[in-house]
Design an enzyme around this catalytic site. Structure first.
Site, short mmCIF file in Angstrom:
data_model
loop_
_atom_site.label_atom_id
_atom_site.label_comp_id
_atom_site.label_asym_id
_atom_site.label_seq_id
_atom_site.Cartn_x
_atom_site.Cartn_y
_atom_site.Cartn_z
N CYS A 69 39.13 47.05 31.52
CA CYS A 69 38.82 47.62 32.89
C CYS A 69 39.06 46.50 33.90
O CYS A 69 38.55 45.51 33.98
CB CYS A 69 37.32 47.73 33.05
N CYS A 72 36.61 45.10 36.41
CA CYS A 72 35.61 44.30 35.49
C CYS A 72 35.94 42.95 35.74
O CYS A 72 34.94 42.08 35.50
CB CYS A 72 35.31 44.88 34.28
#
Ligand SMILES: [Zn+2]
Length: 146
Positions: A69, A72
């Site tokens: 991600c 993230c």
């Protein structure tokens, strides 16, 4: 008798009693002798997550993330900075949802990154999506009343 807080060691996950006035200076774990706070988040998994959430007398802020991600990664950098700023007022922790799918399901994590704030064993609030450092600190401060 001084006011003591239960602090869960980020290394061996045993529960320590730390006098409130000594919290700021951190201290070492009575069992494994490692620092109770190191200015960075602790990585949690299924075996120790509940211990930290339920036994900590300080709020626990959890970053649910995954390696694939992109946002993230931004969140991770901010989260590490936040750990240096916010600990030991609260504990910052990370859960890799790709590995810990049971925890992700248990807490109904639908998008990542998701930050969830736990106090006294209960989730009090969460926010989805990456935050910058000032926004993160604001968000937390409003909820823990500091
Ligand atoms: Zn320890």
């Amino acid at each position: 008798m001084s006011d003591a807080l239960h602090i869960v060691c980020p290394h061996c996950h045993s529960v320590n009693r730390v006098p409130r006035e000594r919290l700021a200076s951190g201290g070492k774990c009575g069992r494994c002798k490692q620092p109770l706070f190191e200015g960075e988040p602790v990585n949690l998994d299924q075996t120790n997550f509940a211990q930290h959430i339920q036994r900590s007398d300080i709020p626990v802020l959890v970053d649910f993330w995954a390696p694939w991600c992109g946002p993230c990664k931004m969140m991770a950098a901010v989260f590490t900075q936040a750990a240096a700023r916010l600990q030991p007022q609260l504990r910052l922790a990370k859960v890799n949802t790709e590995v810990e799918q049971g925890l992700a399901a248990q807490y109904g994590i639908r998008s990542i990154p998701t930050l969830a704030l736990f106090m006294n064993g209960q989730e009090v609030d969460r926010v989805a999506g990456a935050l910058d450092l000032p926004s993160l600190i604001n968000w937390v401060s409003q909820r823990i009343g500091r």
